[in-house]
Scaffold this active site. Structure first.
Site, PDB file in Angstrom:
ATOM      1  N   GLU A 164       4.607  -0.533   0.955  1.00  0.00           N
ATOM      2  CA  GLU A 164       4.087  -1.167  -0.157  1.00  0.00           C
ATOM      3  C   GLU A 164       4.982  -2.188  -0.380  1.00  0.00           C
ATOM      4  OE1 GLU A 164       7.841   1.180  -1.846  1.00  0.00           O
ATOM      5  OE2 GLU A 164       7.866   3.045  -0.992  1.00  0.00           O
ATOM      6  N   GLU A 223       0.757  -0.680   0.359  1.00  0.00           N
ATOM      7  CA  GLU A 223      -0.076  -0.174   0.090  1.00  0.00           C
ATOM      8  C   GLU A 223       1.240   1.277  -0.170  1.00  0.00           C
ATOM      9  OE1 GLU A 223       0.414   1.265   2.845  1.00  0.00           O
ATOM     10  OE2 GLU A 223       1.969  -0.090   3.243  1.00  0.00           O
TER      11      GLU A 223
END
Lengths: 342, 342
Positions: free
Chosen positions: B306, B164
């Site tokens: 991420e 994310e």
């Protein structure tokens, strides 16, 4: 002596390069530490860890005749055959992760093994029993160190993983840790591949007798000659060779760490090349690591050997190099930094 | 409902297959546990985890306007651009490890981003500020769940990693953990990308106000609508989609784990597909993991997001599948077992 001869970026340069990457400061933790180590070792901000060779050294131990393992000695040779046909755990891991495996006969018992993919560096069909005398002669020791060193230096890959196979070799590693680092023998003696309580008691008694044969502490080369296995001496040589070629060498379990301890004692600057992959379940590994001030990347409750813990750590090392090489900076990517105005 | 419908080997069959492999019983620790999970999930002794897609969901948060992050909100969009051009840490890791990355615009602030490699599933240019009302409408919530579910189901790879990007999304995740699992808000509130003490105090006060707006506990779907980010809802949807397709889904940090908590609450059987990759340094992650009875494979002091922690765990999952699929048995390899005569 890596640190004294290699030009390259300073520690501050490396840290600045990492801190400029598009990520919060320090947000990659141990991966950043690994990147720093690679950059220092290779003397560049573009370190390479893209390819990997696992060297598995196999040998037999005279001491195994005293019954220090849950498995019969024939398993060393059987497992070498299994590795050569790609059937061992190390093969499956290496294949999954894209590493290359070389099996080295450092001194497996019995006749020489006929196989064209085997690397034949056999010193003798097993060591002598260290209960009654030195495991190997000085000439055998020198040959084994040289073989390991050359194999690591000559490997074409960026990263070396070390693995071993040898029934009885946790016993040898325990004696080495005890004699070289002065760690208590009981603390260094564990169940290996799966001894029960009676087996562990027998192993402990055997090791006590073997240890009593020599002075309390020994130099690394004396200890390796007295108690080493050929595979362990070759692993120590491989650490020396990898460090001299400025290649990271990933060390995993109790036996590989005993070899690393010996190499470190012979040549302290080898530490710069050592990456500790996995802390084993084998008793004594954690305190042996502490002696080397080493913090392994992984802790997955494994105790197999074969370099399996080193292989699983390699992707992290590869990713660390890629981070330092390839990640954009805040400036180059046009990303605002912490505390910028919204 | 994976467990009720899938035929395949029993737990005992899987354990017997692993114990027959040429290694001491249990010697691969967590790797064996992972292999068991994969075999159960996929209903086969030949599980697949050879290919991997990282889905990175990006979105902005109305709550970020209250100043809950060390970075300005524009960084979400800037980092999406960085990821699209391959410059982020997740790109470097994925490239090093052979995983494919997809960047999904779940609702980044501002205009739609024009890029042909971006997957456009934007619900709105950021959520509403959850200090004053629900972050999203029921229709937006349903659309986000559906988008995530479909993306995970339709991915052609064996394994899904979730990542994310969204400035302010640790704040959203804290509120979700608090409302869904009843974990204390203070314990769930951390420094995110790097808040100082004053910033942390401001964030804590903001979250307390936002939490006070609704009842003490909420259902998962209510909590996601009230406090979710579009990227977090899509991640929850992706967990549902991966589990329904019997694909392992690797969850890493605090935000991904909050999404996994929501998915688990919506559909408990999704747990069978979840593999926890990394325990983050972000405060609250360890207790959130404990709520899910989850033990991550890695602990590398990272706190980036991420999906970087998921990516680093994937090689272990890949190796676990390879072990169960490809390692020879004692019988097939002709290797003696423990306790055999020498």
């Amino acid at each position: 002596m890596p640190s004294s001869t290699q030009p390259g970026p300073s520690a501050a340069d490396i840290q600045a390069a990492i801190d400029a990457k598009t990520k919060p400061i320090g947000a990659l933790g141990r991966v950043e530490d690994t990147a720093v180590q690679l950059a220092r070792l290779q003397g560049t901000l573009k370190p390479k860890a893209s390819t990997c060779r696992l060297l598995i050294f196999a040998a037999d131990h005279g001491l195994a005749q005293a019954g220090v393992s849950a498995y019969p000695q024939a398993v060393t040779r059987q497992m070498v055959a299994n590795m050569l046909s790609g059937g061992a755990c190390a093969n499956a891991f290496a294949s999954a992760l894209g590493a290359i495996v070389s099996i080295v006969d450092a001194g497996v018992g019995g006749e020489a093994i006929a196989d064209e993919t085997l690397i034949d560096r056999r010193i003798a069909p097993g060591t002598q029993n260290s209960l009654s005398g030195p495991a190997m002669t000085p000439a055998q020791y020198e040959a084994a160190i040289h073989a390991g060193k050359t194999l690591a230096q000559d490997a074409g890959e960026d990263v070396i993983c070390l693995g071993e196979m040898g029934i009885g070799n946790t016993a040898s590693a325990s004696l080495l840790a005890h004699k070289i680092a002065g760690l208590p023998l009981e603390q260094m003696t564990g169940r290996g591949t799966g001894l029960d309580d009676a087996g562990l008691a027998r192993k402990t008694e055997t090791l006590r007798k073997a240890a009593a044969r020599t002075p309390k502490r020994l130099s690394a080369d004396s200890a390796l000659q007295e108690y080493g296995g050929f595979e362990i001496v070759m692993m120590a040589g491989a650490v020396l060779g990898a460090a001299s070629a400025r290649k990271p060498v990933i060390i995993d379990g109790f036996i590989a760490t005993a070899a690393a301890l010996a190499a470190h004692t012979l040549e302290p600057s080898t530490k710069e090349a050592m990456i500790f992959g996995h802390v084993s379940e084998e008793q004594g590994h954690a305190s042996l690591l502490a002696t080397l001030n080493a913090s392994p990347l992984l802790s997955l409750d494994m105790r197999l050997g074969e370099g399996t813990g080193a292989l699983l750590a390699w992707p992290i090392v590869k990713a660390a190099a890629a981070m330092l090489r390839d990640v954009a900076s805040f400036e180059s990517a046009g990303v605002s930094t912490q505390g910028s105005d919204p």
